[in-house]
Scaffold this active site. Structure first.
Site, PDB file in Angstrom:
ATOM      1  N   LYS A 100      12.760  93.093 -41.047  1.00 37.01           N
ATOM      2  CA  LYS A 100      13.544  92.451 -40.043  1.00 37.01           C
ATOM      3  C   LYS A 100      13.971  92.919 -38.930  1.00 37.01           C
ATOM      4  O   LYS A 100      13.827  92.384 -37.918  1.00 37.01           O
ATOM      5  CB  LYS A 100      14.808  91.735 -41.070  1.00 37.01           C
ATOM      6  CG  LYS A 100      15.788  90.975 -40.302  1.00 37.01           C
ATOM      7  CD  LYS A 100      16.915  90.765 -40.857  1.00 37.01           C
ATOM      8  CE  LYS A 100      16.963  89.502 -41.926  1.00 37.01           C
ATOM      9  NZ  LYS A 100      18.228  89.212 -42.560  1.00 37.01           N
TER      10      LYS A 100
ATOM     11  N   THR B 223      31.784  85.367 -45.757  1.00 39.00           N
ATOM     12  CA  THR B 223      32.875  84.281 -46.202  1.00 39.00           C
ATOM     13  C   THR B 223      33.172  84.898 -47.598  1.00 39.00           C
ATOM     14  O   THR B 223      32.240  85.086 -48.570  1.00 39.00           O
ATOM     15  CB  THR B 223      32.355  82.991 -46.539  1.00 39.00           C
ATOM     16  OG1 THR B 223      31.857  82.465 -44.977  1.00 39.00           O
ATOM     17  CG2 THR B 223      33.293  82.002 -47.040  1.00 39.00           C
TER      18      THR B 223
ATOM     19  N   PHE C 176      32.898  64.300 -38.397  1.00 44.34           N
ATOM     20  CA  PHE C 176      32.513  64.500 -39.940  1.00 44.34           C
ATOM     21  C   PHE C 176      32.909  63.260 -40.761  1.00 44.34           C
ATOM     22  O   PHE C 176      33.135  63.395 -41.899  1.00 44.34           O
ATOM     23  CB  PHE C 176      33.273  65.689 -40.673  1.00 44.34           C
ATOM     24  CG  PHE C 176      32.457  66.905 -40.397  1.00 44.34           C
ATOM     25  CD1 PHE C 176      32.293  67.404 -39.029  1.00 44.34           C
ATOM     26  CD2 PHE C 176      31.818  67.609 -41.521  1.00 44.34           C
ATOM     27  CE1 PHE C 176      31.489  68.681 -38.704  1.00 44.34           C
ATOM     28  CE2 PHE C 176      30.977  68.547 -41.022  1.00 44.34           C
ATOM     29  CZ  PHE C 176      30.718  69.133 -39.815  1.00 44.34           C
TER      30      PHE C 176
ATOM     31  N   GLY D 115      24.739  69.236 -47.584  1.00 36.66           N
ATOM     32  CA  GLY D 115      23.930  70.330 -48.091  1.00 36.66           C
ATOM     33  C   GLY D 115      24.236  71.748 -47.366  1.00 36.66           C
ATOM     34  O   GLY D 115      25.199  71.816 -46.530  1.00 36.66           O
TER      35      GLY D 115
ATOM     36  N   CYS E 122      26.630  76.480 -46.572  1.00 38.59           N
ATOM     37  CA  CYS E 122      27.870  77.013 -46.606  1.00 38.59           C
ATOM     38  C   CYS E 122      28.759  75.827 -47.724  1.00 38.59           C
ATOM     39  O   CYS E 122      29.292  76.204 -48.586  1.00 38.59           O
ATOM     40  CB  CYS E 122      28.617  76.782 -45.378  1.00 38.59           C
ATOM     41  SG  CYS E 122      28.348  78.403 -44.114  1.00 38.59           S
TER      42      CYS E 122
ATOM     43  N   ARG F 232      18.347  75.369 -47.965  1.00 37.98           N
ATOM     44  CA  ARG F 232      19.413  75.433 -49.014  1.00 37.98           C
ATOM     45  C   ARG F 232      20.096  74.251 -49.385  1.00 37.98           C
ATOM     46  O   ARG F 232      21.075  73.623 -48.504  1.00 37.98           O
ATOM     47  CB  ARG F 232      20.335  76.604 -48.610  1.00 37.98           C
ATOM     48  CG  ARG F 232      19.557  77.986 -48.599  1.00 37.98           C
ATOM     49  CD  ARG F 232      20.607  79.145 -48.426  1.00 37.98           C
ATOM     50  NE  ARG F 232      20.351  79.313 -47.021  1.00 37.98           N
ATOM     51  CZ  ARG F 232      21.206  80.167 -46.419  1.00 37.98           C
ATOM     52  NH1 ARG F 232      21.940  81.036 -46.992  1.00 37.98           N
ATOM     53  NH2 ARG F 232      21.108  80.304 -45.061  1.00 37.98           N
TER      54      ARG F 232
HETATM   55  C1  UDX Z   1      29.176  74.360 -41.874  1.00 36.78           C
HETATM   56  C2  UDX Z   1      30.735  74.333 -41.078  1.00 36.78           C
HETATM   57  O1  UDX Z   1      30.582  73.053 -40.256  1.00 36.78           O
HETATM   58  C3  UDX Z   1      30.907  75.562 -40.278  1.00 36.78           C
HETATM   59  O2  UDX Z   1      31.924  75.457 -39.591  1.00 36.78           O
HETATM   60  C4  UDX Z   1      30.934  76.519 -41.221  1.00 36.78           C
HETATM   61  O3  UDX Z   1      31.062  78.061 -40.828  1.00 36.78           O
HETATM   62  C5  UDX Z   1      29.279  76.792 -42.265  1.00 36.78           C
HETATM   63  O4  UDX Z   1      29.137  75.499 -42.717  1.00 36.78           O
HETATM   64  P1  UDX Z   1      26.602  73.882 -41.500  1.00 36.78           P
HETATM   65  O5  UDX Z   1      26.246  74.231 -42.821  1.00 36.78           O
HETATM   66  O6  UDX Z   1      25.757  74.667 -40.567  1.00 36.78           O
HETATM   67  O7  UDX Z   1      28.142  74.250 -41.094  1.00 36.78           O
HETATM   68  O8  UDX Z   1      26.470  72.461 -41.022  1.00 36.78           O
HETATM   69  P2  UDX Z   1      27.226  71.130 -40.975  1.00 36.78           P
HETATM   70  O9  UDX Z   1      26.946  70.463 -39.506  1.00 36.78           O
HETATM   71  O10 UDX Z   1      28.766  71.363 -40.954  1.00 36.78           O
HETATM   72  O11 UDX Z   1      26.717  70.039 -41.839  1.00 36.78           O
HETATM   73  C6  UDX Z   1      26.943  70.408 -43.165  1.00 36.78           C
HETATM   74  C7  UDX Z   1      26.178  69.340 -44.197  1.00 36.78           C
HETATM   75  O12 UDX Z   1      27.231  68.122 -43.964  1.00 36.78           O
HETATM   76  C8  UDX Z   1      24.900  68.854 -43.701  1.00 36.78           C
HETATM   77  O13 UDX Z   1      24.205  68.633 -44.695  1.00 36.78           O
HETATM   78  C9  UDX Z   1      25.232  67.520 -42.884  1.00 36.78           C
HETATM   79  O14 UDX Z   1      24.307  66.426 -42.708  1.00 36.78           O
HETATM   80  C10 UDX Z   1      26.418  66.924 -43.760  1.00 36.78           C
HETATM   81  N1  UDX Z   1      27.291  66.191 -42.960  1.00 36.78           N
HETATM   82  C11 UDX Z   1      27.941  66.727 -41.732  1.00 36.78           C
HETATM   83  C12 UDX Z   1      27.165  64.938 -43.175  1.00 36.78           C
HETATM   84  O15 UDX Z   1      26.748  64.299 -44.275  1.00 36.78           O
HETATM   85  N2  UDX Z   1      28.152  63.747 -42.423  1.00 36.78           N
HETATM   86  C13 UDX Z   1      28.791  64.487 -41.447  1.00 36.78           C
HETATM   87  O16 UDX Z   1      29.577  63.405 -40.742  1.00 36.78           O
HETATM   88  C14 UDX Z   1      28.843  65.685 -41.242  1.00 36.78           C
END
Ligand code: UDX
Length: 436
Positions: A35, A122, A252, A260, A263, A333
Site C-alpha cells: 500500500k 470508530t 436521509f 449498506g 459504517c 461492503r
Molecule cells: C456513513 C455516514 O454518512 C458517515 O457520516 C459516516 O462517517 C460513515 O457512514 P457512508 O457509509 O459513506 O457514510 O454512506 P452514506 O451516504 O451515509 O450512505 C449509507 C447507506 O445508506 C447507503 O447504502 C445508501 O444508499 C443508504 N441511504 C442513504 C439510503 O438508502 N437512503 C438515504 O436517504 C441515504
C-alpha cells in the site's frame, strides 16, 4: 505542525491528505508495504473522487509523505492519529479493537516527544481509557494525552465532507489536548466550522449515535415506502412532506433497497453490543438492524415478482445496474446488491451486471453473476432491468434502446430514479420503491 496518521486506509488517507492541504506536515503510516509503495507511486488504494489529485499536489508540495516505519513517522509529531480498522468481530458483532490496541502499544514504545494521541477510528465507549492505559504501560515517562475525534465522512464525498464539516467533535478533558486539536483544525475553525468539545466518552458515543440515528431515518422511510405501496401513496411525497418540518429534516429520507456500506451495518451492531454490555438495551436499533437485513432479500423477491413470480422467473435473465452500496465508490461492503443477486440466483434466475467501479470487488462476492463491460451489454436479452445503485450514468439511460435490446421491457427501479409515468409511457412494466 507535524501530524502522524497511523493507518492509511479510507479514513486515514483522506484525513491525512486534507490535513496536509491545510498546510500541516503529514506522515501517513501503514504496515502494508504494498500500500505504501503504491501510494508513493501516486496510485490510490481506493476509489474516492478528487483524492489522487489532492494526494499528488500535497506530495509535490512536500507536505505529505508515506512510510511503513512507525517510529520515524511519529518522530516529532504533535498529534498522532489512530485511523486503523475496527471491523465487526466474527461471531458477536463487537468492534474488533486489536488493531487500535496494537497501534497504541507501538506508539507508546516509540514516543519520544509530548504528543496528543487521537483516536479517529470508530471505537466503542471507553476505548480512549484503554488506549491511555496501554500508552502509559508502554511508556510511563513521556507526556501525552488521549483524545477522541470521530470522522463523519461519506464515501464518495469524503473530501468535501472533511473540508466543509457540519461539525468537528473533539473529546478530551485535557486543556493542552484541546489547544493542540484546535491548532490541528485551525483552518476549518477560521472558516467557522463548529468545533464541539465534549468528554472523551461522549465523543466516542456521538459517532455511534449519529450513524445509528441515520440508519433509523433510512429504515423508517423504507418501511413507510412499503406502506405506501399498499395504500397507494407516494413515498417521495411523504419524504418531502415530513422533511420540510425543520425538526425532521429532509436528508436521509430516500427510500431504497436498505442501507449498506462500511459504517452503518458495523456501527449499529457494535452499538447494540455496547448497549447490551451496559444493560441499556436499544430496542429501536435492534429493530432497525433486523428490518434492514430482511429488506435486502425482499428486494430480490420484488424482482422475482416483476418477472411474474417464482415459477415464471426460473430460467429468466436479470440485468443488475449498480452493485456498490452507493454511487461514487468501489466499496461493496454489505451492499444490497449481494442479497439481491443471491436471491435471484437461488430462484434460478441468471444474472448479468454492470457497475462503473465496483465489479472487481463484486466478482468474488457473487461468483454466479456475469459481469459486463457496460449497462447495455448487461441488458442484452434481459427479462428485467434492475437499478440497484443510483450512479449518475443510470439516471438518463436510453429507454428506447433498452426496449430494443431487452427480451421484455420490465424495469425495477430500487432507487426511484425514473418517473413512473414516463417509464410506462415508453412501454415499460415499471416498479419502484414506495410509489405506485
Ligand atoms: C456513513 C455516514 O454518512 C458517515 O457520516 C459516516 O462517517 C460513515 O457512514 P457512508 O457509509 O459513506 O457514510 O454512506 P452514506 O451516504 O451515509 O450512505 C449509507 C447507506 O445508506 C447507503 O447504502 C445508501 O444508499 C443508504 N441511504 C442513504 C439510503 O438508502 N437512503 C438515504 O436517504 C441515504
Amino acid at each position: 505542525m507535524k501530524i502522524a496518521m497511523v493507518g492509511s486506509g479510507y479514513v486515514g488517507l483522506v484525513s491525512g491528505a486534507c490535513f496536509a492541504d491545510f498546510g500541516h506536515d503529514v506522515v501517513c503510516i501503514d504496515k502494508d508495504p504494498a500500500k505504501i509503495e503504491s501510494l508513493q507511486a501516486g496510485i490510490m488504494p481506493i476509489y474516492e473522487p478528487g483524492l489522487a489529485e489532492l494526494v499528488g499536489s500535497n506530495v509535490k508540495a512536500g507536505r505529505l509523505t508515506f512510510t511503513t516505519d512507525l517510529a520515524s513517522g511519529i518522530d516529532g509529531a504533535a498529534a498522532i492519529f489512530i485511523a486503523v480498522g475496527t471491523p465487526s468481530r466474527r461471531g458477536d458483532g463487537h468492534a474488533d479493537l486489536s488493531f487500535v490496541h496494537a497501534v497504541a502499544r507501538e506508539v507508546g514504545e516509540n514516543l519520544r516527544q509530548p504528543a496528543v494521541i487521537v483516536t479517529k477510528s470508530t471505537v466503542p465507549v471507553g476505548t480512549g481509557d484503554e488506549v491511555e492505559r496501554i500508552l502509559r504501560d508502554a511508556n510511563p515517562g513521556v507526556k501525552f494525552a488521549v483524545a477522541s475525534n470521530p470522522e463523519f465522512l461519506r464515501e464518495g464525498a469524503a473530501i468535501a465532507d472533511f473540508k466543509r464539516p457540519d461539525r468537528i467533535v473533539i473529546g478530551t478533558e485535557d486543556e493542552w489536548a484541546r489547544q493542540v486539536m484546535s491548532e490541528v483544525y485551525r483552518p476549518l475553525f477560521l472558516n467557522k466550522a463548529p468545533l464541539l468539545f465534549t468528554s472523551r466518552r461522549s465523543s466516542e458515543l456521538i459517532k455511534y449515535a449519529a450513524n445509528a440515528f441515520l440508519a433509523v431515518k433510512i429504515t423508517f422511510i423504507n418501511e413507510m415506502a412499503d406502506l405506501c405501496e399498499k395504500v397507494g401513496a407516494d413515498v417521495q411525497d411523504i419524504s418531502r412532506g415530513i422533511g420540510m418540518d425543520g425538526r425532521i429534516g429532509s436528508k436521509f429520507l430516500h427510500a431504497g433497497p436498505g442501507y449498506g456500506g462500511s459504517c452503518f451495518p458495523k456501527d449499529t451492531l457494535a452499538l447494540l453490543k455496547t448497549a447490551e454490555d451496559y444493560e441499556a438495551p436499544t430496542r429501536i436499533i435492534e429493530a432497525v438492524v433486523k428490518v434492514n437485513d430482511a429488506r435486502k432479500r425482499a428486494m430480490g423477491r420484488k424482482v422475482i415478482e416483476a418477472l411474474g413470480g417464482t415459477d415464471a422467473a426460473r430460467g429468466k435473465k436479470a440485468a443488475l445496474l449498480g452493485l456498490t452500496f452507493k454511487p461514487n465508490t468501489d466499496d461493496m461492503r454489505d451492499a444490497p446488491s449481494i442479497a439481491v443477486a443471491q436471491t435471484l440466483t437461488d430462484a434460478g434466475v441468471s444474472v448479468a451486471a454492470y457497475d462503473p467501479e465496483g465489479m472487481d470487488l463484486a466478482k468474488p462476492l457473487m461468483p454466479e453473476v456475469a459481469m459486463q463491460p457496460n449497462a447495455y451489454a448487461a441488458i442484452e436479452g434481459a427479462d428485467v432491468v434492475v437499478i440497484v445503485t443510483e450512479w449518475d450514468a443510470f439516471r438518463a439511460l436510453d429507454l428506447d434502446r433498452i426496449k430494443a435490446i431487452a427480451r421484455t421491457p420490465v424495469l425495477v427501479d430500487l432507487r426511484n430514479v425514473y418517473d413512473p409515468a414516463e417509464a410506462r409511457a415508453k412501454g415499460f412494466a415499471y416498479s419502484s420503491v414506495g410509489r405506485v
